[in-house]
Scaffold this active site. Structure first.
Site, PDB file in Angstrom:
ATOM      1  N   ASP A   5       0.828  -1.201   0.000  1.00 41.99           N
ATOM      2  CA  ASP A   5       0.000   0.000   0.000  1.00 41.99           C
ATOM      3  C   ASP A   5       0.863   1.251   0.000  1.00 41.99           C
ATOM      4  O   ASP A   5       2.060   1.216   0.339  1.00 41.99           O
ATOM      5  CB  ASP A   5      -0.956  -0.005   1.200  1.00 41.99           C
ATOM      6  N   GLU A  51       0.231  -1.367   5.762  1.00 40.85           N
ATOM      7  CA  GLU A  51       1.309  -0.819   6.587  1.00 40.85           C
ATOM      8  C   GLU A  51       1.137   0.667   6.817  1.00 40.85           C
ATOM      9  O   GLU A  51       1.518   1.191   7.866  1.00 40.85           O
ATOM     10  CB  GLU A  51       2.667  -1.103   5.931  1.00 40.85           C
ATOM     11  N   GLU A  52       0.534   1.361   5.840  1.00 41.28           N
ATOM     12  CA  GLU A  52       0.395   2.812   5.943  1.00 41.28           C
ATOM     13  C   GLU A  52      -0.771   3.239   6.836  1.00 41.28           C
ATOM     14  O   GLU A  52      -1.075   4.428   6.932  1.00 41.28           O
ATOM     15  CB  GLU A  52       0.230   3.423   4.549  1.00 41.28           C
TER      16      GLU A  52
END
Length: 444
Positions: A89, A153-154
């Site tokens: 992402d 992850e973001e």
């Protein structure tokens, strides 16, 4: 005489550029709150792993939020496995602000442009190119390599590395160490000096929600219990606060190596060390260390009211807090003081801080791999000011290092491109990264 380790084939150097560009074209913007779809990028990676004879497993906690995990068997079954992970992402990008469209993946004048070129589809592509080169050459690494391409992850990592660590731990059996983003990129603090900071630590995440309660009323009347005023005062105190110095083992090691490189005679273990003075002497190189000598807390969001002439009974703020290893209790104590009696605070999202040994055989091999391909460069340890998926994988006992090698031109401010405008990476830097990763992963 030791056998010379063969490098990646020329196809890998072509593929890393193609893969970076094509992954960028797959829009995997993570808007937060679950608004993201990584599956097309995950399928892209999985197809190319499968074509190289590497069996991928696709896993989802939420439909469309797809992770890819694969294992490459090593030649030494007694060796611990190594995790290599990268997220699919990316953060949002406004095309109106960019020189090129952020999801074009355009390759122009030897540079690949687009969101994810730095964070971190470049590393995703480098790893993919390396392992496909191994398949063509019939190469096997010494230890098992577990590949993980993650979602989310973001944001919270709940659909990504958190989900994998909590629900699919068996896929990572034997993994004791891992490498991922935000390390081993060249940094040029002055002409003629090239540093390669390898991350051996991360500050913890302490995102906070502040709530102020007060007396609702008419905007034209005096109100000594105004929730907005109470909140604003607390937020101002937090934003202006100077946190005390707290030196971790990794940060102290970074200061020691940088001071020696600059010929500064200082004992970084001294109890009376003036850290701010030392940072001043280090000049631009201090940027590697300055964000991580203290805890921090930055106000980022405010929510209050619904009409200009109505004083609301509640006001809310959000704070991006970061804590160094061992600094969590200090953070909470100071936050109690700064918010005061009229504002409540709670953790909106919290993750651990990390520290990896810098005197380990692994760090020595990471250092050697970089210096093999740039003998004039200087590897130094550092602590990331933010965090990565290594936090979630640490639940499985995996020690993480930031190692996504790139040799960059001095004029490119790589650090400013993380979540920035006109994110881009030179083709030559990708080639360097493929060579370094190929060598390290074969011999790790």
């Amino acid at each position: 005489m030791a056998e010379e380790v063969r490098g990646p084939d020329t196809t890998a150097l072509d593929e890393v550029v193609t893969f970076t560009s094509e992954l960028i074209r797959i829009d995997t913007t993570n808007h937060g709150g679950g608004d993201c779809r990584e599956r097309p990028a995950a399928e892209y990676v999985a197809e190319r792993l499968a074509a190289a004879g590497i069996e991928p497993t696709l896993l989802e906690r939420t439909p469309g939020r797809t992770n890819v995990v694969a294992r490459i068997p090593g030649t030494d079954p007694s060796a611990d496995a190594l995790l290599v992970h990268g997220h699919l992402d990316v953060v949002p990008a406004d095309p109106a602000e960019w020189t090129v469209h952020p999801f074009s993946g355009e390759v122009r004048d030897g540079v690949v442009w687009g969101r994810g070129a730095v964070d971190m589809k470049n590393m995703d592509a480098m790893v993919l190119a390396v392992v496909r080169s191994w398949a063509r050459q019939g190469v096997r690494p010494r230890r098992d390599i577990v590949l993980a391409y993650t979602a989310d992850e973001e944001a919270s990592a709940e659909d990504g590395s958190g989900f994998l660590a909590d629900r699919h731990a068996a896929l990572f059996d034997g993994c004791t160490e891992g490498i991922s983003e935000s390390g081993a990129f060249s940094f040029h603090p002055q002409p003629g000096t090239t540093l390669y900071p390898i991350a051996a630590g991360e500050r913890g995440t302490a995102w906070l929600k502040l709530t102020a309660h007060g007396r609702a009323g008419h905007g034209s009347k005096v109100n000594t219990a105004n929730a907005v005023t109470r909140l604003a005062s607390a937020v101002a105190r937090i934003g202006a606060h100077t946190w005390p110095v707290r030196l971790t083992t990794t940060v102290r090691a970074a200061l020691t190596e940088l001071a020696a490189l600059y010929g500064i005679d200082v004992d970084t273990a001294a109890g009376d060390l003036d850290v701010d003075l030392l940072l001043d002497k280090l000049g631009p190189a201090a940027a590697l260390v300055a964000p991580t000598v203290r805890n921090s807390a930055n106000p980022t969001m405010l929510k209050a009211g619904y009409k200009v002439n109505v004083i609301p009974g509640q006001a809310v703020a959000y704070i991006d807090g970061r804590t160094l290893p061992g600094g969590e209790e200090e953070f909470a104590t100071i936050m109690d003081e700064l918010t005061g009696p009229d504002v409540e605070w709670e953790y909106h999202h919290r993750e651990v801080s990390l520290e990896a040994p810098v005197d380990s055989p692994t760090f020595a091999k990471l250092r050697a791999a970089v210096e093999r391909f740039d003998p004039a460069g200087h590897v130094v340890p550092f602590t990331m000011s933010g965090g990565t998926d290594a936090k979630q994988f640490s639940r499985l006992g995996i020690t993480g290092y930031g190692f996504s090698p790139l040799k960059l031109p001095p004029e490119l401010d790589y650090g400013a491109l993380f979540h920035g405008v006109d994110e881009r990476v030179p083709v030559d830097a990708l080639h360097f990264g493929v060579r370094v990763l190929d060598h390290y992963l074969k011999t790790a």
